[in-house]
Design an enzyme around this catalytic site. Structure first.
Site, PDB file in Angstrom:
ATOM      1  N   ASP A  29      29.451  36.200  41.479  1.00  0.00           N
ATOM      2  CA  ASP A  29      30.084  35.297  42.506  1.00  0.00           C
ATOM      3  C   ASP A  29      29.116  34.404  43.047  1.00  0.00           C
ATOM      4  O   ASP A  29      29.546  33.203  43.217  1.00  0.00           O
ATOM      5  CB  ASP A  29      30.419  36.164  43.523  1.00  0.00           C
ATOM      6  CG  ASP A  29      32.312  36.425  43.424  1.00  0.00           C
ATOM      7  OD1 ASP A  29      32.715  36.125  42.653  1.00  0.00           O
ATOM      8  OD2 ASP A  29      32.570  37.222  44.496  1.00  0.00           O
ATOM      9  N   GLN A  46      36.802  42.834  46.153  1.00  0.00           N
ATOM     10  CA  GLN A  46      37.667  42.123  46.155  1.00  0.00           C
ATOM     11  C   GLN A  46      38.799  42.294  46.992  1.00  0.00           C
ATOM     12  O   GLN A  46      39.806  41.247  47.328  1.00  0.00           O
ATOM     13  CB  GLN A  46      38.303  42.336  44.268  1.00  0.00           C
ATOM     14  CG  GLN A  46      37.107  41.849  43.448  1.00  0.00           C
ATOM     15  CD  GLN A  46      36.687  40.512  43.398  1.00  0.00           C
ATOM     16  OE1 GLN A  46      37.453  39.589  43.539  1.00  0.00           O
ATOM     17  NE2 GLN A  46      35.365  40.569  43.724  1.00  0.00           N
ATOM     18  N   HIS A  61      58.237   3.414  10.164  1.00  0.00           N
ATOM     19  CA  HIS A  61      56.933   4.161   9.863  1.00  0.00           C
ATOM     20  C   HIS A  61      56.700   3.877   8.285  1.00  0.00           C
ATOM     21  O   HIS A  61      55.511   3.141   8.059  1.00  0.00           O
ATOM     22  CB  HIS A  61      56.720   5.869   9.782  1.00  0.00           C
ATOM     23  CG  HIS A  61      56.635   6.260  11.249  1.00  0.00           C
ATOM     24  ND1 HIS A  61      57.797   6.010  12.325  1.00  0.00           N
ATOM     25  CD2 HIS A  61      55.685   6.883  12.061  1.00  0.00           C
ATOM     26  CE1 HIS A  61      57.255   6.535  13.276  1.00  0.00           C
ATOM     27  NE2 HIS A  61      55.906   7.092  13.249  1.00  0.00           N
ATOM     28  N   HIS A 115      39.023  40.272  50.013  1.00  0.00           N
ATOM     29  CA  HIS A 115      39.572  38.566  50.035  1.00  0.00           C
ATOM     30  C   HIS A 115      40.854  38.245  50.513  1.00  0.00           C
ATOM     31  O   HIS A 115      40.912  37.236  51.061  1.00  0.00           O
ATOM     32  CB  HIS A 115      39.408  38.139  48.330  1.00  0.00           C
ATOM     33  CG  HIS A 115      38.121  37.801  47.912  1.00  0.00           C
ATOM     34  ND1 HIS A 115      37.548  36.712  48.337  1.00  0.00           N
ATOM     35  CD2 HIS A 115      37.446  38.376  46.905  1.00  0.00           C
ATOM     36  CE1 HIS A 115      36.338  36.845  47.823  1.00  0.00           C
ATOM     37  NE2 HIS A 115      36.271  37.520  46.837  1.00  0.00           N
ATOM     38  N   GLU A 170      40.811  39.383  36.387  1.00  0.00           N
ATOM     39  CA  GLU A 170      39.942  38.287  36.506  1.00  0.00           C
ATOM     40  C   GLU A 170      38.582  39.005  36.179  1.00  0.00           C
ATOM     41  O   GLU A 170      37.891  38.296  35.759  1.00  0.00           O
ATOM     42  CB  GLU A 170      40.170  38.058  38.062  1.00  0.00           C
ATOM     43  CG  GLU A 170      39.177  36.951  38.370  1.00  0.00           C
ATOM     44  CD  GLU A 170      39.460  36.597  39.916  1.00  0.00           C
ATOM     45  OE1 GLU A 170      38.996  35.341  40.430  1.00  0.00           O
ATOM     46  OE2 GLU A 170      39.937  37.371  40.573  1.00  0.00           O
ATOM     47  N   HIS A 171      38.515  40.066  37.137  1.00  0.00           N
ATOM     48  CA  HIS A 171      36.905  40.338  36.721  1.00  0.00           C
ATOM     49  C   HIS A 171      36.883  41.816  36.150  1.00  0.00           C
ATOM     50  O   HIS A 171      37.809  42.637  36.583  1.00  0.00           O
ATOM     51  CB  HIS A 171      35.992  40.608  38.177  1.00  0.00           C
ATOM     52  CG  HIS A 171      36.091  39.527  38.990  1.00  0.00           C
ATOM     53  ND1 HIS A 171      37.050  39.173  40.219  1.00  0.00           N
ATOM     54  CD2 HIS A 171      35.317  38.324  39.025  1.00  0.00           C
ATOM     55  CE1 HIS A 171      36.707  38.021  40.662  1.00  0.00           C
ATOM     56  NE2 HIS A 171      35.579  37.622  40.086  1.00  0.00           N
TER      57      HIS A 171
END
Length: 426
Positions: A357, A255, A416, A258, A323-324
């Site tokens: 992934d 990670q 109404h 990235h 996230e993971h």
């Protein structure tokens, strides 16, 4: 990478943990003014602004004739890539399709005493898919974002990606993308949201990106729908010391490579294990191809937390809401009931995040920055709308009219009340 010992400190008040938990807010404060300016200019100037920003940020000089990539180039890329890569992408596409087919929703109708009530499921007509392409190429992201849209029945999928290479274009061909534009960043998000002379306005934008993309999606929510605020990638690993430290270090780097703003975290009960992982991480990075990116990521956010037990480790994980989340313990399923907030959960030493992934099937477009507390992975449900359907017969009207009048009077909404009463007088 920092090692924080929480065994003698209340974890919820630990300064480092709070810093990490607020990582999304920290990043937004830094980048929001720049993104607002980009959005404003694209709204006012359209394609001209997009081309200017593309040249400034990506070093590509585009014209209106070159902004869109001809569909023939997608097919050519598919035919030109290596056979093993093409086969792997096609198998991944099929696995992703099979998994997401199970997410399809059906409408329903309920009949009772003069009324027919139902829910109609309709696919979104036009979707924009953002595929990162600045620091690396992500053909897998094409599949993960486009296939669920196709399964849902979306008519037109518009893909934007800065500097897409042949693998990205081949994946677009495999997945069934309608059109591809070689633009990226906040300017691409704004172009999709507002529409320009060259770029169709979409109904929803999905796909991960860098912090500029994440902030742009947040600011434009309401002009267009979005999937989630997906910023820099991140991983948190819970380990009891039974997994090879080199394996864990490699997963953390998966990670960190990235983005300079990516997050790599670990929680363990074993101090010696923590130090071993730190040393392995240092060793792996020595000759790492993306060392500059990974090192900046690890230096800013990389942290190993030491805790008393694995249940406390789950508390830390829930607080960070990664996230993971990898659970690399001897009995990972025993911890699953205690995990509340995570985009994707990988159980067991062989369940490395990299498999998720690319090839497993569940979606890898996941909530980041702590938003896993309320966002879910991308899925077919993101590409549909639900409409309520109601039919009322004379029998149903007679049964419900007086009750409706009572509530309308209580709310003080005379029109109404009148719209029901006038029908009762027929």
């Amino acid at each position: 990478m920092k090692v924080e010992d929480l065994r003698n400190t209340a974890w919820r008040f630990n300064e480092r943990l709070r810093f990490i938990a607020k990582r999304g807010e920290i990043l937004e404060e830094e980048y929001e003014p720049v993104v607002r300016e980009i959005i404003k200019k694209v709204k006012q100037e359209g394609d001209r602004a997009i081309m200017e920003y593309t040249e400034k940020f990506d070093g590509i000089k585009l014209t209106k004739d070159t902004m869109e990539i001809p569909y023939e180039e997608l097919e050519n890329a598919y035919n030109e890539i290596e056979e093993d890569v093409r086969s792997a992408l096609e198998i991944a596409c099929e696995r992703i399709r099979r998994f997401h087919e199970l997410q399809k929703e059906k409408g329903f109708f309920l009949e009772e005493s003069g009324t027919i009530l139902g829910m109609k499921i309709t696919p979104i007509e036009r979707v924009g898919v953002y595929v990162p392409g600045g620091k690396a190429s992500y053909p897998s992201t094409v599949l993960m974002n486009v296939v669920p849209a196709i399964v849902a029945g979306v008519e037109e999928v518009i893909m934007v990606s800065p500097k897409p290479n042949r693998y990205t274009l081949a994946s677009a061909f495999i997945a069934g993308v309608s059109r591809v534009y070689q633009i990226g960043g906040a300017q691409a998000i704004a172009g999709l949201a507002y529409g320009t002379e060259m770029i169709p306005k979409v109904d929803k934008i999905v796909g991960p990106g860098n912090i500029y993309v994440a902030v742009a999606k947040k600011l434009l929510f309401g002009v267009v729908d979005i999937d989630m605020i997906a910023g820099p990638s991140e991983i948190l690993i819970i380990s009891d010391g039974s997994c090879d430290p080199a394996w864990i270090a490699a997963d953390l780097l998966s990670q960190a490579e990235h983005d300079e703003l990516a997050g790599a975290f670990m929680v363990t009960t074993d101090e010696r294990h923590a130090l071993n992982v730190k040393e392995e991480l240092k060793r792996l990075m020595e000759n790492f191809p993306r060392k500059d990116i990974a090192q900046k990521s690890v230096e800013r956010f990389g942290t190993i937390f030491l805790v008393d037990d694995l249940y406390k480790a789950c508390e830390v994980a829930n607080y960070i809401a990664p996230e993971h989340l990898e659970v690399l313990t001897q009995d990972p399923f025993s911890l699953l009931p205690y995990i509340k907030h995570a985009g994707a959960i990988f159980l067991g030493r062989l369940s490395t995040e990299a498999l998720g992934d690319y090839i497993l099937g569940p979606n890898h477009t996941l909530p980041t920055g702590g938003t896993a507390r309320f966002f879910s992975p991308l899925g077919v449900y993101d590409f549909i709308k639900r409409s309520s359907v109601m039919y009322v017969s004379k029998e149903g009207f007679d049964r419900l009219a007086e009750l409706t009048e009572s509530i309308a009077k209580a709310e003080g909404l005379f029109a109404h009340y009148t719209s029901v009463k006038i029908r009762r007088e027929v």
